[in-house]
Each structure stands twice: as structure tokens, then as C-alpha cells.
Design an enzyme around this catalytic site. Structure first.
Site, PDB file in Angstrom:
ATOM      1  N   CYS A 131       0.834  -1.204   0.000  1.00  6.90           N
ATOM      2  CA  CYS A 131       0.000   0.000   0.000  1.00  6.90           C
ATOM      3  C   CYS A 131       0.867   1.251   0.000  1.00  6.90           C
ATOM      4  CB  CYS A 131      -0.922  -0.026   1.224  1.00  6.90           C
ATOM      5  SG  CYS A 131      -1.966   1.429   1.333  1.00  6.90           S
ATOM      6  N   CYS A 134      -0.332   4.231   1.971  1.00  5.17           N
ATOM      7  CA  CYS A 134      -0.163   4.092   3.426  1.00  5.17           C
ATOM      8  C   CYS A 134       1.300   4.280   3.834  1.00  5.17           C
ATOM      9  CB  CYS A 134      -0.583   2.706   3.921  1.00  5.17           C
ATOM     10  SG  CYS A 134      -2.026   2.027   3.146  1.00  5.17           S
ATOM     11  N   ASP A 135       2.229   3.750   3.037  1.00  6.19           N
ATOM     12  CA  ASP A 135       3.608   3.608   3.505  1.00  6.19           C
ATOM     13  C   ASP A 135       4.649   4.441   2.762  1.00  6.19           C
ATOM     14  OD1 ASP A 135       2.656   1.809   5.346  1.00  6.19           O
ATOM     15  OD2 ASP A 135       3.017   0.076   4.090  1.00  6.19           O
TER      16      ASP A 135
END
Ligand code: NDP
Length: 326
Positions: A131, A134-135
């Protein structure tokens, strides 16, 4: 006793709930502890109609949830554990409660597909991710790779360019499944490089990701990697016409974007195809009378938030019809 129990809280499940509650059906939605499905893991969604400037994935899901709650959907923020479809009413359980429903809509979506190579599982969260929204933040000025050749891979790579120094897309073929527009966007980004016809065979590193081992034709290995100490020995004996050779690329992170697996395994007695997608019979019915299906758990073709929402709507209308015929 509920008229309908919906399992799953992505666009399919939440849309189904909006429709069933507005049809005055007593509706329970098993949302899961991490409710909201894959859109909770995305940032800007630009292709959901009604939002000309796009909308953040989590905001879209929160809006859908509020809409379903407004009409009276009862939510359980616990994980589904098992279903008993052997007789009506159907029994649907979470860890500590069993609920009864006259009908069920399975809308459990799909999960990330991982490469399954050594070093991957234990480094999830330590350099291995699925992701980028997200990261990506954790890879500021770092070198990362993205595996895959679909729209997800292109999108992940583009997101990563906002933080990373360099993003290398490693794909097992030299043709892409990604739409032309996404390929063009990725190709025109100076931070994105491509290593094609190549497979990731191992993820290496002590505590976190430090290198990946790849298998490629010699010709696609960028010069900058051919002379690294870790490759010199491996590549020394290579005939330049060898079809595949092993080599290593030092990197800080790897983003796996090779598709998704339908969440169908936990339903015994429900027919699936060879890849685990739930088989749809006439009008969003499964092979069990009274059990319906909606969204990515049966849709191997479109896999879009808007199509999942559409399937949720259709399944809800079919449930309504089925209940009134009982
Ligand atoms: P896809 O199934 O489209 O692509 C998966 C890619 O991963 C393929 O290139 C495939 O390679 C590769 N792959 C699969 N398994 C492996 C493996 N074991 N090892 C190495 N490579 C592998 O999945 P996506 O998640 O990219 O997209 C799913 C759907 O979502 C699509 O319909 C897409 O259009 C849509 N989508 C749309 C977006 C947008 O509009 N912005 C963004 C993201 C997704 P091969 O080709 O060799 O099989």
C-alpha cells in the site's frame, strides 16, 4: 432475526445496506474490525462519479457508512468467523455472537496477493508493503521497487515518486496489463525506471529489506547494477545469451502490486471458480438459495469501487424480491 445479514463493509456491502434498509428490511452488517475494505487503504479516488475533484478513499467509505446508518443498518465492528448455511434461518457468527438471518449477502471483497518468495512474509511492515498511499511516507529519499504490471503497479509507483528517490517497476513480462494512460503517466515520470522480463525470487536483509534477488535476461540488468560487488561474482560466468540470470538489487523497500485474492475461503458450501471467486448464478445468487453475493469477492473482471457499489445495489434488490416471494 434479521431479514438480511450483509458480510463485508466495502462499497458493495455498504451500498447493499443502504438499499435493504431503505426497503424497510431489518439489516445487520458485519463490518469487520478493519471496516471499509480496500478504499480505506487508498488516498485520492478520482473515478467515483459525483466527485469532480476526487475524494479520499476513507472519506468516501465514511460517507457511505453514515448513509447506511441513517436508514437504520445495524453495524457489528467485529470480524466474521463462520456461517452455517445448512438451513434457514442462516447463522452468521463473529467471535462471541451468532446472528440469524433470513437471507445473506456475501460482500467480503478481496485481499492483497503476495509474491510468496522467501523473505517476504517476515518483512511485511519492515520494507515490504502492498500500500503505497499508506507507507510511501516512510521511504523519503529511498530507493524502492514495485512489482506488477497492472494499473495498481503504475499507481503505486506514481504515489511513491512523491517521496522516494527512485522507483523501479519490476515486471515479469515486457507488456503491461495497465491501461495506456497509467503506463504513459509512469513512463513520463523521470523517477520511475523499468526492469522487465524479470522476477523477484527473494527478499534479503537482516532486520529490514536491504536487497532483492531477481532473475532476468542479462540484457535488462541496468549497467549500474552489473558492477556491484554482490553481482560481480554471479554475473562473471554468465554467457550474454543466457535467458535468465540471478542478480541482486540493493533497495530499501518493495511494494507488491500483483493483484488481489477474493475472500471466499471461509464460506464452506459456497461454490467458487478456480481462482476463488464466488460463482454467481442468476441475478447475484450463489449456489445456496437465499445467499447472495456482491463485489470483488465474485468480480474478477472490473474490480472497481463503482462496480462493487453497483453489484451491492443489484444484490439488495434481488434479496428484496426473493424475500417477498418467500
Ligand atoms: P491486475 O490483475 O490487473 O494486474 C496484476 C499484475 O501483476 C499483472 O501485470 C500480472 O502479470 C502481475 N502478477 C500477477 N501475479 C504475479 C506474480 N505471482 N508474480 C509477478 N507478477 C505477478 O491487478 P491490478 O491490481 O493491477 O488491477 C486490478 C483492477 O483494478 C484492474 O481492473 C485495474 O484496472 C483496476 N485498477 C484501476 C486503477 C485506476 O483506475 N486508477 C488503479 C488500480 C487498479 P501478468 O500480466 O504477467 O499476468
Amino acid at each position: 432475526m434479521f431479514d438480511v445479514i450483509i458480510i463485508g463493509s466495502g462499497p458493495a456491502g455498504l451500498t447493499a445496506a443502504i438499499y435493504t434498509t431503505r426497503a424497510d428490511l431489518k439489516t445487520l452488517l458485519i463490518a469487520g474490525t478493519k471496516w471499509g475494505g480496500q478504499l480505506q487503504l487508498t488516498t485520492l479516488v478520482e473515478n467515483f462519479p459525483g466527485f469532480p475533484d476526487g475524494i479520499q478513499g476513507p472519506d468516501l467509505m465514511m460517507a457511505m457508512r453514515k448513509q447506511a446508518e441513517r436508514f437504520g443498518t445495524e453495524f457489528v465492528d467485529a470480524d466474521f468467523t463462520q456461517a452455517d448455511f445448512s438451513k434457514s434461518p442462516f447463522k452468521i457468527s463473529t467471535a462471541d455472537t451468532t446472528y440469524e438471518g433470513k437471507s445473506v449477502i456475501i460482500a467480503t471483497g478481496a485481499d492483497t496477493k503476495w509474491l510468496g518468495v522467501p523473505g517476504e512474509k517476515e518483512k511485511i511492515g519492515r520494507g515490504v508493503s502492498s500500500c503505497a498511499p499508506c507507507d510511501a511516507f516512510f521511504f523519503k529519499d529511498k530507493n524502492v521497487i514495485v512489482t506488477g504490471g497492472g494499473d495498481s503497479a503504475m499507481e503505486e509507483a506514481l504515489v511513491l515518486t512523491k517521496f522516494a528517490r527512485q522507483v523501479t517497476v519490476v515486471h515479469r513480462k515486457d507488456t503491461f496489463r495497465a491501461s495506456q494512460i497509467m503506463q504513459d503517466k509512469a513512463r513520463s515520470n523521470p523517477k520511475i525506471k523499468f526492469v522487465l522480463n524479470s522476477k523477484v525470487t527473494e527478499i534479503l536483509g537482516d532486520q529490514k529489506v536491504e536487497r532483492v534477488k531477481l532473475k532476468s535476461p542479462f540484457s535488462v540488468i541496468p549497467n549500474s547494477f552489473r558492477d556491484l560487488p554482490e553481482n560481480k561474482e554471479m554475473l562473471k560466468q554468465v554467457q550474454h545469451d543466457t535467458s535468465e540470470v540471478a542478480w541482486e538489487m540493493p533497495i530499501d523497500g518493495i511494494f507488491v502490486a500483483i493483484g488481489h485474492m477474493p475472500n471466499s475461503k471461509m464460506f464452506s458450501g459456497i461454490d467458487t471458480d478456480g481462482k476463488g471467486f464466488i460463482k454467481v448464478f442468476d441475478h447475484y445468487k450463489t449456489n445456496i438459495d437465499g445467499v447472495f453475493v456482491a463485489g470483488d469477492v465474485h468480480d474478477s473482471l472490473y474490480k472497481q469501487a463503482i462496480t462493487a457499489a453497483g453489484f451491492g445495489c443489484a444484490a439488495a434488490l434481488e434479496v428484496e424480491r426473493w424475500l417477498s416471494n418467500q
